[in-house]
Write a protein that holds these residues in place. Structure first.
Motif, PDB file in Angstrom:
ATOM      1  N   GLN A  46       0.814  -1.213   0.000  1.00  0.00           N
ATOM      2  CA  GLN A  46       0.000   0.000   0.000  1.00  0.00           C
ATOM      3  C   GLN A  46       0.850   1.266   0.000  1.00  0.00           C
ATOM      4  N   ASP A  47       2.024   1.216   0.590  1.00  0.00           N
ATOM      5  CA  ASP A  47       2.900   2.388   0.648  1.00  0.00           C
ATOM      6  C   ASP A  47       3.247   2.915  -0.738  1.00  0.00           C
ATOM      7  N   ASP A  48       3.196   2.042  -1.736  1.00  0.00           N
ATOM      8  CA  ASP A  48       3.554   2.448  -3.095  1.00  0.00           C
ATOM      9  C   ASP A  48       2.456   3.254  -3.780  1.00  0.00           C
ATOM     10  N   PHE A  49       1.317   3.427  -3.106  1.00  0.00           N
ATOM     11  CA  PHE A  49       0.182   4.097  -3.733  1.00  0.00           C
ATOM     12  C   PHE A  49      -0.190   5.406  -3.040  1.00  0.00           C
ATOM     13  N   TYR A  50       0.710   5.930  -2.220  1.00  0.00           N
ATOM     14  CA  TYR A  50       0.460   7.243  -1.629  1.00  0.00           C
ATOM     15  C   TYR A  50       0.454   8.319  -2.714  1.00  0.00           C
ATOM     16  N   PHE A  51      -0.445   9.284  -2.564  1.00  0.00           N
ATOM     17  CA  PHE A  51      -0.379  10.468  -3.412  1.00  0.00           C
ATOM     18  C   PHE A  51       0.860  11.257  -3.009  1.00  0.00           C
ATOM     19  N   SER A  52       1.423  12.010  -3.942  1.00  0.00           N
ATOM     20  CA  SER A  52       2.591  12.835  -3.630  1.00  0.00           C
ATOM     21  C   SER A  52       2.190  13.973  -2.699  1.00  0.00           C
ATOM     22  N   CYS A  53       3.166  14.557  -2.031  1.00  0.00           N
ATOM     23  CA  CYS A  53       2.905  15.624  -1.060  1.00  0.00           C
ATOM     24  C   CYS A  53       2.144  16.787  -1.678  1.00  0.00           C
ATOM     25  N   GLY A  54       2.431  17.103  -2.933  1.00  0.00           N
ATOM     26  CA  GLY A  54       1.798  18.248  -3.565  1.00  0.00           C
ATOM     27  C   GLY A  54       0.467  17.946  -4.220  1.00  0.00           C
ATOM     28  N   ASP A  55       0.046  16.702  -4.174  1.00  0.00           N
ATOM     29  CA  ASP A  55      -1.204  16.330  -4.825  1.00  0.00           C
ATOM     30  C   ASP A  55      -2.385  16.881  -4.039  1.00  0.00           C
ATOM     31  N   SER A  56      -3.346  17.444  -4.731  1.00  0.00           N
ATOM     32  CA  SER A  56      -4.506  18.037  -4.078  1.00  0.00           C
ATOM     33  C   SER A  56      -5.368  16.991  -3.370  1.00  0.00           C
ATOM     34  N   LYS A  57      -5.199  15.714  -3.722  1.00  0.00           N
ATOM     35  CA  LYS A  57      -6.003  14.664  -3.110  1.00  0.00           C
ATOM     36  C   LYS A  57      -5.488  14.278  -1.726  1.00  0.00           C
ATOM     37  N   SER A  58      -4.225  14.599  -1.427  1.00  0.00           N
ATOM     38  CA  SER A  58      -3.682  14.228  -0.126  1.00  0.00           C
ATOM     39  C   SER A  58      -4.230  15.151   0.952  1.00  0.00           C
ATOM     40  N   GLN A  59      -4.575  14.559   2.097  1.00  0.00           N
ATOM     41  CA  GLN A  59      -5.185  15.326   3.175  1.00  0.00           C
ATOM     42  C   GLN A  59      -4.117  16.059   3.976  1.00  0.00           C
ATOM     43  N   ILE A  78      -8.068   3.534  -5.540  1.00  0.00           N
ATOM     44  CA  ILE A  78      -8.639   3.080  -6.815  1.00  0.00           C
ATOM     45  C   ILE A  78      -7.566   2.390  -7.654  1.00  0.00           C
ATOM     46  N   SER A  79      -6.397   3.028  -7.745  1.00  0.00           N
ATOM     47  CA  SER A  79      -5.310   2.433  -8.535  1.00  0.00           C
ATOM     48  C   SER A  79      -4.801   1.153  -7.891  1.00  0.00           C
ATOM     49  N   MET A  80      -4.730   1.131  -6.568  1.00  0.00           N
ATOM     50  CA  MET A  80      -4.260  -0.068  -5.885  1.00  0.00           C
ATOM     51  C   MET A  80      -5.211  -1.234  -6.117  1.00  0.00           C
ATOM     52  N   TYR A 112     -11.109  -0.253   2.951  1.00  0.00           N
ATOM     53  CA  TYR A 112     -11.582   0.075   1.610  1.00  0.00           C
ATOM     54  C   TYR A 112     -12.241  -1.187   1.052  1.00  0.00           C
ATOM     55  N   PRO A 113     -13.566  -1.339   1.223  1.00  0.00           N
ATOM     56  CA  PRO A 113     -14.253  -2.588   0.877  1.00  0.00           C
ATOM     57  C   PRO A 113     -13.951  -3.164  -0.499  1.00  0.00           C
ATOM     58  N   PRO A 114     -13.858  -2.358  -1.576  1.00  0.00           N
ATOM     59  CA  PRO A 114     -13.563  -2.970  -2.879  1.00  0.00           C
ATOM     60  C   PRO A 114     -12.249  -3.758  -2.885  1.00  0.00           C
ATOM     61  N   LEU A 115     -11.267  -3.292  -2.109  1.00  0.00           N
ATOM     62  CA  LEU A 115      -9.999  -4.017  -2.016  1.00  0.00           C
ATOM     63  C   LEU A 115     -10.105  -5.168  -1.021  1.00  0.00           C
ATOM     64  N   ALA A 116     -10.700  -4.913   0.122  1.00  0.00           N
ATOM     65  CA  ALA A 116     -10.809  -5.950   1.152  1.00  0.00           C
ATOM     66  C   ALA A 116     -11.513  -7.191   0.635  1.00  0.00           C
ATOM     67  N   GLN A 117     -12.529  -6.984  -0.200  1.00  0.00           N
ATOM     68  CA  GLN A 117     -13.297  -8.110  -0.709  1.00  0.00           C
ATOM     69  C   GLN A 117     -12.516  -8.960  -1.715  1.00  0.00           C
ATOM     70  N   LEU A 118     -11.374  -8.479  -2.157  1.00  0.00           N
ATOM     71  CA  LEU A 118     -10.506  -9.274  -3.036  1.00  0.00           C
ATOM     72  C   LEU A 118      -9.536 -10.132  -2.236  1.00  0.00           C
ATOM     73  N   CYS A 119      -9.497  -9.945  -0.922  1.00  0.00           N
ATOM     74  CA  CYS A 119      -8.592 -10.710  -0.065  1.00  0.00           C
ATOM     75  C   CYS A 119      -9.293 -11.967   0.443  1.00  0.00           C
ATOM     76  N   ASP A 120      -8.745 -13.126   0.110  1.00  0.00           N
ATOM     77  CA  ASP A 120      -9.321 -14.385   0.578  1.00  0.00           C
ATOM     78  C   ASP A 120      -9.023 -14.610   2.059  1.00  0.00           C
ATOM     79  N   LEU A 121      -7.795 -14.337   2.451  1.00  0.00           N
ATOM     80  CA  LEU A 121      -7.380 -14.442   3.850  1.00  0.00           C
ATOM     81  C   LEU A 121      -7.055 -13.038   4.350  1.00  0.00           C
ATOM     82  N   LYS A 122      -7.568 -12.710   5.529  1.00  0.00           N
ATOM     83  CA  LYS A 122      -7.394 -11.358   6.064  1.00  0.00           C
ATOM     84  C   LYS A 122      -6.789 -11.446   7.472  1.00  0.00           C
ATOM     85  N   TYR A 123      -5.652 -10.788   7.659  1.00  0.00           N
ATOM     86  CA  TYR A 123      -4.982 -10.791   8.961  1.00  0.00           C
ATOM     87  C   TYR A 123      -4.738  -9.359   9.417  1.00  0.00           C
ATOM     88  N   PHE A 124      -4.893  -9.138  10.713  1.00  0.00           N
ATOM     89  CA  PHE A 124      -4.742  -7.797  11.273  1.00  0.00           C
ATOM     90  C   PHE A 124      -3.900  -7.884  12.544  1.00  0.00           C
TER      91      PHE A 124
END
Length: 206
Positions: A46-59, A78-80, A112-124
Motif C-alpha cells: 500500500q505504501d507504493d500508492f500514496y499520493f505525492s505531497c503536492g497532490d490536491s487529493k492528499s489530506q 482506486i489504482s491499488m 476500503y471494501p472494494p480491495l478488502a473483498q478481493l482478499c481471501d485471507l485477512k490478517y490484522f
C-alpha cells in the motif's frame, strides 16, 4: 485458523492474502518471509500508492505541515485495487491448478471494501500503545521523519478510528487478529499454515 468461507472458494486460480494492522506491528516483516517462502508470489504494498505531497487529493494537517499519512484519502486506493484485480485476472485463464499467491501489505487495506473483498485471507496485527510508540521511535525508514507529536496526535488516534470503522464492516468476521507482541515466527507460521491448508484443498479438488 483458516475460515470455512475461504475454503469454500478453493479452486480459484489466485489466493490473495491481506496483511494489515497497526504501524510497526510486523506486517512488512511477515510479508517478506512469505515472499521468501513462495518465490513466485506476487506482492503489492500500500505504501507504493500514496499520493505525492503536492497532490490536491492528499489530506493536509496544519499542525505538521504535510499530508496525514494515516488517512485513507492520502492513498490512491482506486489504482491499488485496480492493480490487484489485474493480477488476479492474469491467472484466470490457467487450465491447471497452481500455487498462485498474491500478498497484499498495508495498514488500511480492509477499510476500503472494494480491495478488502478481493482478499481471501485477512490478517490484522495489533499492538498496545506503549509498545507501538517504542517501535515507532526506533524506526528510521520513513522518507519524511515523524514530527515530535505525530504519533500521539495523529497516527494512534487514526489507528483507533480505522479499527473501529473496520469492525463494523460486513466482512469483519473474516478478519483474523494477530498479537503483534508475539514472535514474528509465531505469526508467520500461523499465516503459512492457513496458506498451505488452502493449497492442499486446491490439489484435492483436481
Amino acid at each position: 485458523m483458516i475460515s470455512l468461507q475461504c475454503l469454500n472458494r478453493v479452486g480459484r486460480k489466485m489466493l490473495t492474502v491481506g496483511i494489515s494492522g497497526v504501524t510497526c506491528g510486523g506486517k512488512s516483516s511477515i510479508a517478506s518471509l512469505l515472499k521468501s517462502t513462495f518465490p513466485r508470489a506476487k506482492f503489492i504494498c500500500q505504501d507504493d500508492f500514496y499520493f505525492s505531497c503536492g497532490d490536491s487529493k492528499s489530506q493536509k494537517l496544519d499542525s505538521v505541515g504535510h499530508p496525514n499519512w494515516d488517512s485513507l484519502e492520502s492513498i490512491d486506493m482506486i489504482s491499488m485495487t485496480r492493480k490487484v484485480q489485474e493480477i488476479i485476472d492474469d491467472v484466470s485463464n490457467e487450465k491447471l491448478p497452481t500455487q498462485n499467491l498474491l500478498i497484499i501489505d498495508g495498514f488500511l487495506i480492509f477499510n476500503y471494501p472494494p480491495l478488502a473483498q478481493l482478499c481471501d485471507l485477512k490478517y490484522f496485527l495489533t499492538l498496545p500503545f506503549e509498545e507501538c510508540l517504542a517501535r515507532r521511535r526506533k524506526r528510521t525508514s520513513y522518507n519524511i521523519p515523524d514530527q515530535p507529536s505525530y504519533f500521539s496526535d495523529v497516527a494512534w488516534p487514526m489507528y483507533l478510528l480505522h479499527l473501529k470503522e473496520m469492525q463494523k464492516l460486513s466482512f469483519a468476521n473474516e478478519i483474523q487478529y494477530l498479537d503483534g507482541t508475539a514472535s514474528l515466527h509465531e505469526n508467520f507460521e500461523r499465516i503459512l499454515k492457513d496458506i498451505e491448508t488452502y493449497f492442499d484443498g486446491v490439489l484435492k479438488r483436481f
